[in-house]
Design an enzyme around this catalytic site. Structure first.
Site, mmCIF file in Angstrom:
data_model
loop_
_atom_site.group_PDB
_atom_site.id
_atom_site.type_symbol
_atom_site.label_atom_id
_atom_site.label_comp_id
_atom_site.label_asym_id
_atom_site.label_seq_id
_atom_site.Cartn_x
_atom_site.Cartn_y
_atom_site.Cartn_z
ATOM 1 N N TYR A 105 7.217 -11.663 4.400
ATOM 2 C CA TYR A 105 5.978 -10.944 3.680
ATOM 3 C C TYR A 105 5.459 -11.780 2.551
ATOM 4 C CZ TYR A 105 3.121 -7.207 1.419
ATOM 5 O OH TYR A 105 2.104 -6.588 0.653
ATOM 6 N N THR B 181 0.788 -1.237 -0.019
ATOM 7 C CA THR B 181 -0.083 -0.079 -0.053
ATOM 8 C C THR B 181 0.767 1.384 0.018
ATOM 9 O OG1 THR B 181 -1.589 -1.004 1.280
ATOM 10 C CG2 THR B 181 -1.903 1.387 1.419
ATOM 11 N N LYS C 229 4.045 -12.212 7.829
ATOM 12 C CA LYS C 229 2.529 -11.654 7.466
ATOM 13 C C LYS C 229 2.160 -12.436 6.319
ATOM 14 C CE LYS C 229 1.211 -7.300 5.396
ATOM 15 N NZ LYS C 229 0.726 -7.441 3.984
#
Length: 299
Positions: free
Chosen positions: A135, A47, A163
């Protein structure tokens, strides 16, 4: 890594069309998160358009954000890069700036093998000295971490958390149980994918890595605190109120949506980096209507 629990809020990184970060706007976004009381801030994630920014601009963004926190909220900084040596330098920058951890994805042009990803992550953790969060973002990297690879990486010194993506809410409990059974006790297990993250927290995940929290932290915090307190009904109720937002996320993507939200809420005016285009006008109207419909539920 006690801070890798609760709500980790991921704001956008406002910048101009030349990729120059608007640090004043970024500080406003970070200030909202600090005021809300999020547990950590995920800067320069997907993001935060980390792959669209130069090393210099990433560092400017990181320094501005950490300055705004005053050291009171841990910052997890995206350090992903195509080359291992570049990722090492980005992680070193993040550590020198005061980031609490680095978020590292298996980004690549050529498809990577599990051994290549293992060596990449091990090198970044070893050579930077920055705690690393895995990630797993197959939607953008086209690489999926297997259970065996996560287990291997969780035992590398300096790799402290993961994550995970959430795709099917009914599979989260078994996925979490499996990961807990094969990783060290202090290895933090978190999830992204906002529309299913309430379920992940209810199932006992450590962290919600949230796109929406980067612009609407208060309602996301209510979900997290309810789940942490075992108040499933409250957590599900607050999540259900966000259903119109989740639908827009799914239809138009979360990144385009939160850029528009920042504008509609008067926080900052920015567009995503090209070639990503802003939401079309009809979608912006739909989003404005959804925000208005939610009203006080967002504060």
């Amino acid at each position: 890594m006690a801070f890798l629990s609760g709500l980790s809020a991921f704001p956008i990184t406002p910048s101009d069309r030349d990729g120059h970060v608007d640090t004043a706007a970024l500080k406003r976004l970070v200030a909202r998160l600090c005021t809300a009381g999020v547990d950590s801030i995920g800067l320069l994630g997907s993001t935060g358009t980390y792959m669209y920014l130069s090393r210099k601009e990433r560092l400017r963004a990181l320094n501005a954000a950490i300055e705004e926190t005053g050291g009171n909220v841990p910052v997890v900084a995206g350090v992903g890069a195509l080359r291992t040596d570049e990722a090492v330098r980005l992680a070193q920058d993040a550590k020198a700036s005061g980031a609490a951890a680095g978020l590292l994805a298996a980004v690549s042009y050529a498809p990577l093998t599990e051994d290549e990803v293992f060596e990449h992550f091990s090198a970044v953790a070893r050579e930077s000295g920055l705690p690393i969060v895995i990630y797993d973002n197959p939607g953008t990297t086209h690489f999926r971490f297997t259970a065996a690879l996560v287990e291997r990486l969780s035992r590398v010194p300096g790799i402290v958390a993961i994550k995970n993506p959430t795709e099917k809410s009914e599979q989260i409990a078994s996925h979490l149980a499996q990961q807990r059974s094969t990783t060290p006790r202090d290895f933090s297990i978190g999830y992204s994918g906002d529309s299913n993250a309430a379920q992940a927290m209810i199932c006992g995940a450590d962290t919600w890595y949230s796109v929406l929290a980067g612009i609407l932290p208060d309602v996301c915090l209510r979900i997290v605190r309810a789940a942490q307190n075992g108040d499933v009904e409250n957590a599900r109720g607050n999540d259900a109120r966000l259903a119109p937002i989740w639908e827009i996320f799914k239809q138009f993507s979360s990144i385009r949506t939160v850029y528009t939200m920042a504008d509609l809420l008067g926080v900052c005016q920015a567009e995503p980096p090209r070639p990503i285009l802003p939401l079309p006008f009809s979608a912006k109207e739909k989003l404005a209507y959804s925000l208005n419909l939610l009203g006080q539920d967002l504060t």
